[in-house]
Design a protein around this motif. Structure first.
Motif, PDB file in Angstrom:
ATOM      1  N   UNK A 182       0.823  -1.215   0.000  1.00  0.00           N
ATOM      2  CA  UNK A 182       0.000   0.000   0.000  1.00  0.00           C
ATOM      3  C   UNK A 182       0.859   1.267   0.000  1.00  0.00           C
ATOM      4  N   UNK A 183       2.154   1.106  -0.268  1.00  0.00           N
ATOM      5  CA  UNK A 183       3.097   2.242  -0.239  1.00  0.00           C
ATOM      6  C   UNK A 183       3.065   2.982   1.101  1.00  0.00           C
ATOM      7  N   UNK A 184       2.748   2.251   2.170  1.00  0.00           N
ATOM      8  CA  UNK A 184       2.732   2.880   3.494  1.00  0.00           C
ATOM      9  C   UNK A 184       4.107   2.619   4.131  1.00  0.00           C
ATOM     10  N   UNK A 185       5.101   3.414   3.719  1.00  0.00           N
ATOM     11  CA  UNK A 185       6.493   3.121   4.078  1.00  0.00           C
ATOM     12  C   UNK A 185       6.784   3.342   5.553  1.00  0.00           C
ATOM     13  N   UNK A 186       6.046   4.258   6.180  1.00  0.00           N
ATOM     14  CA  UNK A 186       6.244   4.459   7.629  1.00  0.00           C
ATOM     15  C   UNK A 186       5.814   3.218   8.394  1.00  0.00           C
ATOM     16  N   UNK A 187       4.661   2.668   8.009  1.00  0.00           N
ATOM     17  CA  UNK A 187       4.178   1.459   8.685  1.00  0.00           C
ATOM     18  C   UNK A 187       5.086   0.266   8.364  1.00  0.00           C
ATOM     19  N   UNK A 188       5.535   0.186   7.093  1.00  0.00           N
ATOM     20  CA  UNK A 188       6.427  -0.918   6.710  1.00  0.00           C
ATOM     21  C   UNK A 188       7.705  -0.867   7.552  1.00  0.00           C
ATOM     22  N   UNK A 189       8.232   0.344   7.738  1.00  0.00           N
ATOM     23  CA  UNK A 189       9.442   0.523   8.536  1.00  0.00           C
ATOM     24  C   UNK A 189       9.194   0.070   9.985  1.00  0.00           C
ATOM     25  N   UNK A 190       8.020   0.429  10.502  1.00  0.00           N
ATOM     26  CA  UNK A 190       7.650   0.034  11.859  1.00  0.00           C
ATOM     27  C   UNK A 190       7.588  -1.500  11.974  1.00  0.00           C
ATOM     28  N   UNK A 191       6.935  -2.133  10.998  1.00  0.00           N
ATOM     29  CA  UNK A 191       6.744  -3.595  11.071  1.00  0.00           C
ATOM     30  C   UNK A 191       8.066  -4.363  10.962  1.00  0.00           C
ATOM     31  N   UNK A 192       8.962  -3.914  10.075  1.00  0.00           N
ATOM     32  CA  UNK A 192      10.238  -4.641   9.937  1.00  0.00           C
ATOM     33  C   UNK A 192      11.059  -4.464  11.225  1.00  0.00           C
ATOM     34  N   UNK A 193      10.908  -3.294  11.876  1.00  0.00           N
ATOM     35  CA  UNK A 193      11.604  -3.099  13.158  1.00  0.00           C
ATOM     36  C   UNK A 193      11.036  -3.998  14.247  1.00  0.00           C
ATOM     37  N   UNK A 194       9.734  -4.226  14.220  1.00  0.00           N
ATOM     38  CA  UNK A 194       9.124  -5.122  15.207  1.00  0.00           C
ATOM     39  C   UNK A 194       9.674  -6.547  15.020  1.00  0.00           C
ATOM     40  N   UNK A 195       9.829  -6.945  13.753  1.00  0.00           N
ATOM     41  CA  UNK A 195      10.406  -8.279  13.477  1.00  0.00           C
ATOM     42  C   UNK A 195      11.835  -8.330  14.019  1.00  0.00           C
ATOM     43  N   UNK A 196      12.601  -7.267  13.721  1.00  0.00           N
ATOM     44  CA  UNK A 196      13.996  -7.218  14.178  1.00  0.00           C
ATOM     45  C   UNK A 196      14.084  -7.310  15.708  1.00  0.00           C
ATOM     46  N   UNK A 197      13.185  -6.576  16.401  1.00  0.00           N
ATOM     47  CA  UNK A 197      13.205  -6.591  17.867  1.00  0.00           C
ATOM     48  C   UNK A 197      12.924  -7.992  18.409  1.00  0.00           C
ATOM     49  N   UNK A 198      11.937  -8.673  17.814  1.00  0.00           N
ATOM     50  CA  UNK A 198      11.600 -10.026  18.285  1.00  0.00           C
ATOM     51  C   UNK A 198      12.770 -10.981  18.031  1.00  0.00           C
ATOM     52  N   UNK A 199      13.467 -10.799  16.890  1.00  0.00           N
ATOM     53  CA  UNK A 199      14.635 -11.651  16.606  1.00  0.00           C
ATOM     54  C   UNK A 199      15.735 -11.389  17.640  1.00  0.00           C
ATOM     55  N   UNK A 200      15.929 -10.098  17.997  1.00  0.00           N
ATOM     56  CA  UNK A 200      16.919  -9.765  19.037  1.00  0.00           C
ATOM     57  C   UNK A 200      16.529 -10.396  20.376  1.00  0.00           C
ATOM     58  N   UNK A 201      15.206 -10.345  20.677  1.00  0.00           N
ATOM     59  CA  UNK A 201      14.735 -10.921  21.939  1.00  0.00           C
ATOM     60  C   UNK A 201      15.000 -12.424  21.995  1.00  0.00           C
ATOM     61  N   UNK A 202      14.819 -13.101  20.853  1.00  0.00           N
ATOM     62  CA  UNK A 202      15.092 -14.549  20.822  1.00  0.00           C
ATOM     63  C   UNK A 202      16.554 -14.784  21.204  1.00  0.00           C
ATOM     64  N   UNK A 203      17.443 -13.950  20.621  1.00  0.00           N
ATOM     65  CA  UNK A 203      18.876 -14.135  20.908  1.00  0.00           C
ATOM     66  C   UNK A 203      19.194 -13.836  22.372  1.00  0.00           C
ATOM     67  N   UNK A 204      18.415 -12.924  22.986  1.00  0.00           N
ATOM     68  CA  UNK A 204      18.680 -12.582  24.380  1.00  0.00           C
ATOM     69  C   UNK A 204      18.031 -13.569  25.355  1.00  0.00           C
ATOM     70  N   UNK A 205      16.778 -13.971  25.059  1.00  0.00           N
ATOM     71  CA  UNK A 205      16.021 -14.729  26.065  1.00  0.00           C
ATOM     72  C   UNK A 205      15.945 -16.235  25.801  1.00  0.00           C
ATOM     73  N   UNK A 206      16.278 -16.680  24.581  1.00  0.00           N
ATOM     74  CA  UNK A 206      16.146 -18.101  24.283  1.00  0.00           C
ATOM     75  C   UNK A 206      17.513 -18.747  24.042  1.00  0.00           C
ATOM     76  N   UNK A 207      18.490 -18.352  24.859  1.00  0.00           N
ATOM     77  CA  UNK A 207      19.846 -18.877  24.678  1.00  0.00           C
ATOM     78  C   UNK A 207      19.915 -20.380  24.975  1.00  0.00           C
ATOM     79  N   UNK A 208      18.869 -20.900  25.666  1.00  0.00           N
ATOM     80  CA  UNK A 208      18.837 -22.340  25.939  1.00  0.00           C
ATOM     81  C   UNK A 208      18.445 -23.138  24.686  1.00  0.00           C
ATOM     82  N   UNK A 209      18.010 -22.437  23.625  1.00  0.00           N
ATOM     83  CA  UNK A 209      17.612 -23.136  22.392  1.00  0.00           C
ATOM     84  C   UNK A 209      18.726 -23.021  21.352  1.00  0.00           C
TER      85      UNK A 209
END
Ligand code: HEC
Length: 158
Positions: A61-88
Motif C-alpha cells: 500500500x506504499x505505506x512506508x512508515x508502517x512498513x518501517x515500523x513492522x520490519x523493526x518489530x520483526x527485528x526486535x523479536x529476533x533480538x529478543x530470541x537471541x537474548x532470552x532463548x539462549x537455551x535453544x
C-alpha cells in the motif's frame, strides 16, 4: 594478647554468619530468576508471524512508515530470541535472516514497491530456510492473502 585473639575470633565468626546470610539471599534470588516468566521461542515466532503479514500490506500500500515500523518489530523479536532463548540451539541460526532484513530495509528506504516485493519474497524464503535448517520445516510461511485483523488500515495517513 588473649583479648585481641578473642576479638579476632569473634569478628571471624560474625563474618562467617554474614557470608552464610548473603549466600542464602543469592540462592533465593537465583531461584526467583530461574522461575521468572520469559516468552518462549514459539511465542516470539507467533509475534513475528503477525508483523510479517502486516509488513506485506504496509509495503504493497506504499505505506512506508508502517512498513518501517513492522520490519523493526520483526527485528526486535529476533533480538529478543537471541537474548532470552539462549537455551535453544536454534537461536544461533538467527543471523541467516540478516541479509533478507537488510534487503527489505533498503526497499523501504527507497520506497520502491517492486524492490519491496522481491525482498519480501527473499525474506519469506529465508524464514522457511531456517525452519528447514532447524527441523521445523512443517512451519511453512507464505505471502499473505489477507491482513491478520480487520480493524487496521494499511493506507498511508495523509
Ligand atoms: C532461527 C531460525 C528461524 C528463523 C530465521 C525464523 N524462524 Fe520461525 N521458527 C523457528 C523455530 C525453531 C520455530 C519453532 C519454535 C517453537 O519451538 O515453538 C519456529 C516457528 C515459527 C512459527 C510457528 C509458531 C507457532 O507456534 O505456531 C511461525 C509462524 C514462524 N516460525 C514464522 C516465522 C517467520 C514469518 C519468519 C521470518 C520472518 C521466521 N519464522 C524466521 C526458527 C526460525
Amino acid at each position: 594478647m588473649v583479648l585481641t585473639t578473642l576479638f579476632f575470633l569473634a569478628a571471624c565468626s560474625q563474618q562467617g554468619n554474614n557470608t552464610q546470610q548473603l549466600q542464602a539471599q543469592i540462592d533465593s534470588l537465583q531461584h526467583k530468576l530461574d522461575n521468572t516468566y520469559k516468552p518462549g521461542f514459539g511465542e516470539f515466532m507467533s509475534s513475528i508471524q503477525v508483523h510479517h503479514n502486516k509488513l506485506w500490506f504496509a509495503g504493497t500500500n506504499n505505506n512506508w512508515k508502517l512498513a518501517d515500523f513492522e520490519i523493526n518489530e520483526i527485528q526486535e523479536a529476533l533480538n529478543d530470541i537471541q537474548q532470552f532463548n539462549t537455551d535453544r540451539p536454534e537461536a544461533r541460526a538467527i543471523g541467516m535472516i540478516n541479509p533478507a532484513i537488510d534487503s527489505v530495509n533498503n526497499a523501504i528506504k527507497q520506497q520502491n514497491k517492486s524492490l519491496f516485493k522481491s525482498s519480501y519474497t527473499l525474506l519469506t524464503n529465508t524464514c522457511n530456510n531456517c525452519h528447514k535448517a532447524t527441523e521445523h520445516e512443517f512451519n511453512v510461511v507464505t505471502i499473505p492473502s489477507h491482513p491478520p485483523t480487520s480493524n487496521q488500515s494499511f493506507k498511508p495517513v495523509q
